[in-house]
Design a protein around this motif. Structure first.
Motif, mmCIF file in Angstrom:
data_model
loop_
_atom_site.group_PDB
_atom_site.id
_atom_site.type_symbol
_atom_site.label_atom_id
_atom_site.label_comp_id
_atom_site.label_asym_id
_atom_site.label_seq_id
_atom_site.Cartn_x
_atom_site.Cartn_y
_atom_site.Cartn_z
ATOM 1 N N UNK A 4 0.989 -1.545 0.044
ATOM 2 C CA UNK A 4 0.266 -0.380 -0.115
ATOM 3 C C UNK A 4 1.023 1.267 0.349
ATOM 4 N N UNK A 5 1.879 0.972 -0.045
ATOM 5 C CA UNK A 5 3.053 1.987 -0.302
ATOM 6 C C UNK A 5 4.286 2.662 -0.958
ATOM 7 N N UNK A 6 4.999 1.071 -1.489
ATOM 8 C CA UNK A 6 5.572 0.778 -2.681
ATOM 9 C C UNK A 6 5.192 0.604 -3.719
ATOM 10 N N UNK A 7 5.770 1.008 -5.176
ATOM 11 C CA UNK A 7 4.590 0.353 -6.113
ATOM 12 C C UNK A 7 5.442 -0.774 -6.336
ATOM 13 N N UNK A 8 4.310 -1.711 -7.012
ATOM 14 C CA UNK A 8 4.772 -3.290 -6.516
ATOM 15 C C UNK A 8 3.797 -3.775 -7.537
ATOM 16 N N UNK A 9 4.100 -4.594 -8.522
ATOM 17 C CA UNK A 9 3.156 -6.063 -9.567
ATOM 18 C C UNK A 9 2.826 -6.812 -9.243
ATOM 19 N N UNK A 10 2.156 -7.579 -8.756
ATOM 20 C CA UNK A 10 1.253 -8.971 -9.116
ATOM 21 C C UNK A 10 1.121 -9.356 -10.662
ATOM 22 N N UNK A 220 0.020 -1.759 -8.797
ATOM 23 C CA UNK A 220 -0.088 -0.545 -7.655
ATOM 24 C C UNK A 220 1.268 0.217 -8.205
ATOM 25 N N UNK A 221 1.441 1.342 -8.687
ATOM 26 C CA UNK A 221 2.140 2.702 -8.945
ATOM 27 C C UNK A 221 2.181 3.901 -7.670
ATOM 28 N N UNK A 222 1.303 3.133 -6.951
ATOM 29 C CA UNK A 222 1.355 4.443 -5.558
ATOM 30 C C UNK A 222 -0.312 5.083 -5.749
ATOM 31 N N UNK A 223 -0.286 5.711 -4.826
ATOM 32 C CA UNK A 223 -1.543 6.319 -4.582
ATOM 33 C C UNK A 223 -1.805 7.892 -5.185
ATOM 34 N N UNK A 224 -3.096 7.945 -5.557
ATOM 35 C CA UNK A 224 -2.556 9.373 -6.411
ATOM 36 C C UNK A 224 -2.697 11.076 -5.427
ATOM 37 N N UNK A 225 -1.838 11.668 -5.621
ATOM 38 C CA UNK A 225 -1.547 12.788 -5.026
ATOM 39 C C UNK A 225 -2.991 13.479 -6.203
#
Length: 226
Positions: A4-10, A220-225
């Protein structure tokens, strides 16, 4: 890798051409981490908008490519929960998050919607007024706001972009398993590597994966700002 913080893929990987296990990797590359360890095939994962959960389908065995059940995994705790379709529903074909992660849409002959865990997981038919939105959540949407979807070309080995008007345009040759990469890029597999292509100016880049037969990725590339 902080959920939920780092950008990662599954993504799915495994030597069986049908199902496999789920793996995670940072979006900049690096070590691949298995997140399921079952003797059945997992497939078609979709990460939640906040990156904390993943919904995916399971087959009956590693050699059975027909999805049989729908599961949600909390990536912080590893806890899993099955979403059960009503009697008479078809086999699940795809699942995706909708309403900002508050609901999960499932295509199983008809379209069904579940409230996302930990809410009550009873399935409801998607109302006609919400059908377009539900179908959009299952599609590979390009842009924010969306201006096109990624679809197979007439030659099934290629991927095309379809706008509301006009004929589909070629996106990539010899490509498969397209998925959204944040708001400003689209990604797809070419061979065993992922190509990440910006929608605007910029160069594409490749993400190499140290896993057997990688496929069906979600990012998941990070929460939008704001």
């Amino acid at each position: 890798m902080e959920v939920g913080r780092d950008a990662y893929a599954v993504f799915v990987a495994g030597r069986s051409p049908s199902g496999g296990d789920l793996y995670a990797v940072r979006t900049e590359g690096g070590p691949v981490v298995p997140i399921t360890f079952t003797n059945v095939g997992e497939m078609r994962p979709r990460l939640s908008p906040d990156g904390g959960s993943v919904v995916f389908l399971r087959g009956r065995s590693l050699t059975d490519s027909t999805p049989a059940s729908i599961w949600v995994m909390n990536l912080l705790s590893g806890a899993e929960r099955e979403l059960v379709l009503p009697k008479g529903a078809g086999k699940p074909a795809a699942a995706a998050w909708s309403d900002g992660g508050r609901t999960i849409v499932v295509s199983a002959g008809a379209l069904y919607v579940f409230d996302a865990p930990p809410a009550d997981a009873a399935a409801h038919l998607v109302e006609p007024s919400r059908r377009a939105s539900a179908e959009s959540s299952l599609a590979v949407v390009v842009g924010h706001p969306a201006f096109a979807t990624v679809v197979p070309c007439a030659d099934s080995k290629d991927l095309c972009v379809q706008t509301d008007t006009g004929a589909p345009g070629l996106l990539a040759s010899g490509a498969r398993d397209a998925f959204a990469w944040g708001r400003d890029s689209v990604a797809y597999f070419i061979g065993d590597a992922v190509e990440i292509r910006p929608l605007g100016p910029g160069r594409s880049r490749a993400l190499e994966l140290d896993a057997p037969r990688p496929r069906q990725m979600t990012a998941f590339t990070g929460l939008p700002t704001r």
